[in-house]
Design an enzyme around this catalytic site. Structure first.
Site, PDB file in Angstrom:
ATOM      1  N   SER A 174      -7.428   5.433   0.343  1.00  0.00           N
ATOM      2  CA  SER A 174      -7.777   4.176  -0.327  1.00  0.00           C
ATOM      3  C   SER A 174      -9.237   3.820  -0.065  1.00  0.00           C
ATOM      4  O   SER A 174      -9.743   4.006   1.043  1.00  0.00           O
ATOM      5  CB  SER A 174      -6.882   3.044   0.195  1.00  0.00           C
ATOM      6  N   ASP A 205       0.811  -1.222   0.000  1.00  0.00           N
ATOM      7  CA  ASP A 205       0.000   0.000   0.000  1.00  0.00           C
ATOM      8  C   ASP A 205       0.838   1.263   0.000  1.00  0.00           C
ATOM      9  O   ASP A 205       0.321   2.362  -0.214  1.00  0.00           O
ATOM     10  CB  ASP A 205      -0.936  -0.006   1.220  1.00  0.00           C
ATOM     11  N   GLN A 213      -5.920  -1.465  -6.538  1.00  0.00           N
ATOM     12  CA  GLN A 213      -6.519  -0.578  -5.546  1.00  0.00           C
ATOM     13  C   GLN A 213      -7.231   0.574  -6.242  1.00  0.00           C
ATOM     14  O   GLN A 213      -6.785   1.050  -7.287  1.00  0.00           O
ATOM     15  CB  GLN A 213      -5.433  -0.009  -4.625  1.00  0.00           C
TER      16      GLN A 213
END
Length: 323
Positions: free
Chosen positions: A258, A237, A308
């Site tokens: 996110s 991430d 994502q």
């Protein structure tokens, strides 16, 4: 993750590649000793604490994904390995309190098992995740993309060295100097070497692609593959969503978080060995951006695929020059 056994037993060994020998003394990765070391409260209830909090004062998404996968991994047999996970971030995390992880044993089959995880703060879910585990199975049906040709990590500067290089420029605007100093002061437990670092002094649009060499900071060693997968979930991430902003560097970010995160695990790897993180953004619009990533072992094996989507809001007025 108190010990490898807590995340299941010995799975397939990690792939080949230059690594670091066990260091003298306790120099183990803080990702294992602290960040992913969950406290078990009940059979399927765990508590996680925080190591590094970004400047936004929101919990780092990779930490929540990694801790949720630790919790899920403790609810399967030693021989099952994670092959995919799919997550949604539903509320901002509060860095002032721990996170509770509640695991539901959704299905336990002969080959595949599914575990659902809910991360809770202040009595409300901040994150939901489903992870699927599989017993090892061989198949003649195999293929993969080809790893990009890039310089090895030994020939590249670390993120810290690059920042120091930028800070030496006497013409750097004070606002950006403060921003870089803040990044430099962060205790991120990841080693990063950008392959083609963006020019901090340039606001020209760039192709939405990034390449990094990444690894966990510190030593992890040979252990259950689920441990390395949990660490990779944390790493995956970091700076991921920012790939979608490269064509829009003239705008100042107002808000970026996110929305979801998915991962697919393909082959054994060591998260404390250098891996190439190939990131790209095929689309952005409607205050959202989509990014995709691939983690490659040094020997060219595709180890992990990630995707994502996130919220991206910018100021309509373009930035002034950084000089």
């Amino acid at each position: 993750m108190a010990a490898a056994g807590d995340a299941g037993g010995a799975g397939a060994g990690p792939g080949p590649g230059p690594g670091r020998p066990p260091p003298p003394g306790d120099l183990r990765s803080v990702l294992i000793t602290s960040v992913l070391n969950l406290e078990r409260l009940e059979l399927d209830l765990f508590r996680g604490r925080h190591h590094w909090v970004p400047a936004t004062q929101r919990l780092f998404g990779g930490q929540i994904v990694g801790q949720a996968l630790v919790a899920a991994a403790r609810a399967v047999s030693r021989d099952e390995q994670v092959h995919s996970l799919h997550c949604y971030f539903v509320r901002a995390g509060d860095p002032k309190v721990p996170v509770l992880y509640e695991v539901e044993r959704t299905r336990t089959g002969k080959s595949f098992s599914v575990r659902s995880v809910k991360a809770i703060q202040h009595g409300k879910p901040i994150f939901i995740c489903q992870a699927s585990f599989q017993l090892s199975q061989g198949s003649p049906v195999q293929h993969q993309y080809t790893m990009p040709a890039v310089p090895p990590p030994e020939e590249l500067l670390t993120q810290e060295e690059l920042i120091q290089k930028f800070l030496q420029n006497p013409n750097l605007a004070e606002r950006y100097r403060k921003h870089l100093n803040k990044i430099q002061a962060e205790d991120v437990p990841i080693d990063i070497k950008p392959v083609n670092p963006p020019d901090v002094f340039c606001s020209e649009p760039q192709e939405p692609k990034q390449l990094f060499w990444v690894r966990a900071r510190g030593y992890i060693g040979e252990t259950d593959m689920k441990v390395h997968c949990c660490v990779a979930a944390y790493i995956s991430d970091y700076a991921f969503l920012g790939t979608a902003l490269l064509p829009h560097r003239q705008y100042r970010i107002k808000f970026m978080v996110s929305l979801d995160h998915s991962m697919w695990f393909h082959a054994p790897f060591r998260a404390d060995h250098w891996m190439l993180y190939e990131c790209e953004s095929p689309w952005a619009g409607g205050c959202r951006g989509l990014v995709q990533g691939r983690l490659w072992r040094r020997d060219g094996v595709l180890a992990v695929t990630c995707a994502q989507e996130g919220v991206i809001r910018v100021e309509q007025t373009p930035n002034q020059s950084k000089l």
